[in-house]
Design a protein around this motif. Structure first.
Motif, PDB file in Angstrom:
ATOM      1  N   LEU A  39      11.342 -44.473  58.058  1.00 59.87           N
ATOM      2  CA  LEU A  39      12.537 -43.837  57.520  1.00 59.87           C
ATOM      3  C   LEU A  39      13.790 -44.308  58.253  1.00 59.87           C
ATOM      4  CD1 LEU A  39      13.487 -41.713  55.429  1.00 59.87           C
ATOM      5  CD2 LEU A  39      13.189 -39.989  57.216  1.00 59.87           C
ATOM      6  N   SER A 127       5.067 -37.383  54.281  1.00 59.04           N
ATOM      7  CA  SER A 127       6.196 -37.906  53.514  1.00 59.04           C
ATOM      8  C   SER A 127       7.458 -37.303  54.093  1.00 59.04           C
ATOM      9  CB  SER A 127       6.079 -37.527  52.033  1.00 59.04           C
ATOM     10  OG  SER A 127       4.950 -38.134  51.458  1.00 59.04           O
ATOM     11  N   ARG A 129      11.724 -37.290  54.191  1.00 59.18           N
ATOM     12  CA  ARG A 129      12.859 -37.610  53.333  1.00 59.18           C
ATOM     13  C   ARG A 129      14.171 -37.384  54.066  1.00 59.18           C
ATOM     14  NH1 ARG A 129       8.780 -36.182  50.308  1.00 59.18           N
ATOM     15  NH2 ARG A 129       8.494 -36.940  48.217  1.00 59.18           N
ATOM     16  N   VAL A 134      12.797 -42.428  51.725  1.00 57.09           N
ATOM     17  CA  VAL A 134      11.497 -41.810  51.961  1.00 57.09           C
ATOM     18  C   VAL A 134      10.681 -42.699  52.884  1.00 57.09           C
ATOM     19  CG1 VAL A 134       9.331 -41.049  50.893  1.00 57.09           C
ATOM     20  CG2 VAL A 134      11.483 -40.743  49.677  1.00 57.09           C
TER      21      VAL A 134
END
Length: 141
Positions: A39, A127, A129, A134
């Motif tokens: 990320l 995951s 964000r 992402v």
């Protein structure tokens, strides 16, 4: 050392790796740390999916450096300050400041943990964000 003991030691050296804490939350922390690296910054949100076995064994276990138990705090701590280069010792760099920031993420309902539809005994997917970006990592055995 006799031959049998030597063989046993060889097997142990090839199969056993150091871990900081219980392997279930550490697997989640490692997945989150790897996803955070992808990320490229601090996540706004963390969503974790795990196998039933990992969920059962990991939800009540204390997470090193955090003073709390659960896969959610493991994910937040791993994402905010874990070092994925340390493998299963990913949480070694956790400081009280990182632990407090991770707890804040939980208090703000920015971390979820759910069951994955996976036949794997060990399955952890993180995951992360931030904005439209992402980072996603799956660890499975």
């Amino acid at each position: 050392m006799d031959a049998f003991s030597a063989i046993c030691m060889q097997i142990l050296r090839s199969e056993v790796v150091p871990a900081l804490g219980c392997t279930e939350p550490v697997a989640v922390a490692l997945a989150a740390a790897l996803a955070a690296r992808d990320l490229g910054g601090e996540p706004e949100r963390i969503d974790v999916l795990v196998s039933g076995n990992l969920f059962k064994n990991g939800m009540g276990v204390m997470v090193p450096g955090t003073g709390r138990a659960g896969l959610d705090i493991a994910a937040a701590a791993g994402a905010l300050g874990g070092d994925p280069d340390l493998g299963l010792e990913v949480l070694r760099p956790i400081t009280p400041d990182i632990a407090a920031r991770a707890a804040r993420m939980l208090d703000e309902n920015r971390v979820t943990v759910g069951l994955a539809d996976s036949p794997k005994t060990l399955y952890a997917e993180a995951s992360l964000r931030r904005g439209g970006d992402v980072g996603n990592v799956r660890i499975m055995v």
